[in-house]
Design a protein around this motif. Structure first.
Motif, PDB file in Angstrom:
ATOM      1  N   CYS A 111      -3.450  -3.410   7.253  1.00 54.24           N
ATOM      2  CA  CYS A 111      -3.815  -2.207   6.665  1.00 54.24           C
ATOM      3  C   CYS A 111      -5.077  -1.880   7.235  1.00 54.24           C
ATOM      4  N   ILE A 112      -5.496  -0.783   7.899  1.00 54.80           N
ATOM      5  CA  ILE A 112      -6.335  -0.093   8.511  1.00 54.80           C
ATOM      6  C   ILE A 112      -7.853  -0.270   7.572  1.00 54.80           C
TER       7      ILE A 112
ATOM      8  N   MET B 134      -1.121   2.227   8.629  1.00 53.57           N
ATOM      9  CA  MET B 134      -1.000   3.635   8.055  1.00 53.57           C
ATOM     10  C   MET B 134      -0.028   4.687   9.243  1.00 53.57           C
TER      11      MET B 134
ATOM     12  N   VAL C 156       0.814  -1.120   0.242  1.00 52.54           N
ATOM     13  CA  VAL C 156       0.025   0.092   0.157  1.00 52.54           C
ATOM     14  C   VAL C 156       1.019   1.189   0.112  1.00 52.54           C
TER      15      VAL C 156
HETATM   16 MO   LIG Z   1      -2.932   0.946   5.113  1.00 56.32          MO
END
Ligand SMILES: [Mo]
Ligand SMILES: Nc1nc2c(c(=O)[nH]1)N[C@H]1C(S)=C(S)[C@@H](COP(=O)(O)O)O[C@H]1N2
Length: 544
Positions: free
Chosen positions: A313-314, A401, A265
């Motif tokens: 990943c959020i 993040m 990401v």
């Molecule tokens: Mo992320």
């Protein structure tokens, strides 16, 4: 007439912008020159308000899920296609506008009009692309190359206008005849222009794709070659839980993610390339002893730490593929900061990345957790470009993040600065949300146990660094029943679970839930990923 000129301008603008895009693509593949459509898109994403960005991403992901496309694999490609489409749209609009203006002026168009046209369209693009883009070539060369391309674009556009609307056929007497000759002439001209544009576009994209493919294979080979000796160097070949009798149900994802399959990401359209041989890490701000560390300093001056880590990943939904496990290697941030001698009034580290990403880390958090590290290797090999080469941070228990890759600077400060995604309305802390997922209901791998047939079911459970004490499965809304847990690779990775279910034909629904190390149950309520990470029960329906 006006509409017709606008439409023709739009057509010619589009016809000229397609080969322009392809030439920039070739320049990038061959010489590392800038690819303006991506730079423009990256810039727009950077300056647009957070709400617009998240809306756009949500819309894209929803569309992909609706179409049944694998989001982890295809989201970047979708963004790249949008970037090129947007640039083509700019070219089409510019073509229409310039034809309209040229027509308004009525006077003869000359060379100067072409130059002005090219510069008006190109200048903003060139400024953004050379100013913000991350081409690997000298900016002056980038500037020259783009200037020439846009000049040619403008000149050909104006020349086309002249050819289409300002030629006066001689030797014809009646107005009807003139009009007819002009019509035929225009059509022929547009056909030739379209054919030439198409030929350049097709040939150029073919060549570009070929070059890109060669480069990708070279990178994969490099990764593969590095990957073969890593196990000997780091002893990775024997995992710490190798003897655990609980084995994953067939079809469960690999416990240790192959590096090439680890999700990626990043905010820009392409991963950021940094030359790690010349890269240096400045540690500045409220310190008595500012540092300038090379990669070798980081590798040799501090005791290397190895840790099996699951990163997630959020923005993933429950059951997301945006999660992976590998071994991280780096230097403890506590040790690095001790050397820099942080002043007492300092409160935060502001970490800056090469792609414009940034995050703040509380110094109290670092002081309380020696595991926090600056990582330079994954899976026993130097970080790949995709995953943040040459340096990224690891913060246990937090979503990705909060954890910058491609770090280019660390500033010690008494001022808090919201991180990149925090500025865009995501959770300020971003602690991993405890989750459990069904990977497989392995009907094909039924175990015969006397008269009983057992279906192995399995998957993962993850709670950052808080551990997993219990995973439970329920079938068709019946009672929750405990699954078996495999010892994890470390206390910061996911846990593999396994459940054996007495086979019954028909349609069934399987659900899973888990509890953290201290017994805290996972949140069963269904919540969207924004702002704090998705929660809810993962389920799988199977007809057998
Ligand atoms: Mo992320
Ligand atoms: N510099 C930089 N660091 C970044 C990001 C980014 O876009 N730029 N993305 C973050 C996010 S949202 C996640 S989930 C992880 C992903 O790391 P990976 O691509 O190595 O899996 O990197 C984080 N660090």
């Amino acid at each position: 007439m006006k509409i017709k000129i606008l439409a023709t301008g739009a057509l010619v603008g589009g016809l000229l912008t397609a080969p322009l895009v392809v030439l920039m693509y070739l320049g990038k593949q061959i010489a590392g020159l800038p690819f303006a459509p991506f730079d423009l898109f990256n810039w727009i994403a950077l300056v647009l308000p957070g709400a617009v960005i998240t809306f756009g991403i949500d819309l894209m992901i929803d569309t992909m899920l609706f179409l049944g496309v694998n989001v982890a694999d295809s989201a970047k490609i979708a963004e790249q296609v949008m970037a090129v489409a947007l640039f083509l749209l700019f070219g089409i609009v510019a073509g229409a506008v310039f034809f309209w203006v040229l027509n308004l002026r009525q006077s003869k168009t000359g060379l100067l009009d072409g130059v002005v046209t090219g510069m008006l369209f190109g200048l903003p693009v060139v400024v953004i692309s050379v100013g913000l883009g991350d081409a690997t070539i000298h900016p002056v060369l980038s500037l020259l190359w783009l200037t020439v391309l846009f000049l040619v674009w403008g000149l050909v556009l104006c020349w086309s206008y002249r050819r289409l609307y300002a030629v006066e056929p001689d030797g014809l007497t009646s107005e009807d005849e003139v009009a007819k000759v002009e019509r035929v002439d225009r059509r022929q001209f547009l056909i030739v222009l379209g054919g030439t544009a198409a030929a350049i576009t097709v040939a150029g994209s073919g060549l570009g794709a070929l070059l890109a493919g060669t480069e990708r294979r070279r990178q994969e080979d490099a990764l593969g070659a590095a990957g073969t000796h890593k196990s000997e160097e780091t002893g990775l070949s024997s995992f710490p839980n190798a003897d655990d009798p609980v084995v994953a149900a067939p079809g469960t994802r690999p416990e240790y993610t192959p590096l090439k399959d680890h999700y990626k990401v990043f905010i820009e359209l392409e991963p950021t390339v940094i030359d790690s041989t010349t890269w240096k890490l400045p540690v500045t701000g409220l310190v008595d002893n500012p540092l300038m560390l090379t990669l070798e300093d980081l590798q040799t001056k501090y005791q290397p730490r190895h840790q099996y880590v699951t990163l997630s990943c959020i923005s993933g939904r429950v059951g997301t593929s945006l999660i992976g496990t590998t071994m991280w290697t780096g230097a403890s941030l506590q040790e690095v900061l001790a050397e820099a001698n942080v002043r007492s009034q300092a409160r935060y580290l502001n970490i800056i990345s090469a792609d414009g990403f940034h995050e703040s880390v509380d110094l109290d958090l670092i002081a309380s957790d020696e595991r926090i590290m600056l990582c330079y290797a994954w899976d026993g090999t130097p970080l790949s470009v995709d995953h943040g080469s040459p340096l990224r941070i690891w913060l246990p228990d937090l979503f990705g993040m909060k954890q910058p890759k491609w770090i280019t600077g660390i500033e010690v400060s008494d001022e808090y600065k919201q991180g990149y995604w925090v500025e865009r309305n995501w959770d300020e802390i971003a602690q991993v949300k405890t989750t459990s997922v069904i990977d497989t209901v392995a009907v094909d791998a039924i175990i015969e146990n006397g008269s009983q047939k057992l279906v192995p079911i399995g998957g993962i459970a993850f709670s950052g660094d808080r551990g997993i004490s219990k995973v439970e499965v329920r079938v068709d809304g019946g009672p929750w029943d405990a699954a078996q847990l495999r010892a994890p690779l470390s206390n910061t990775t996911w846990v593999i679970w396994r459940y054996e279910w007495p086979f019954e034909g028909g349609a069934h629904t399987f659900e899973v839930r888990c509890a953290e190390g201290d017994g805290t149950p996972q949140i069963e309520e269904e919540r969207a990923s924004r702002p704090s990470g998705a929660t809810g029960i993962h389920m799988e329906s199977v007809d057998m």
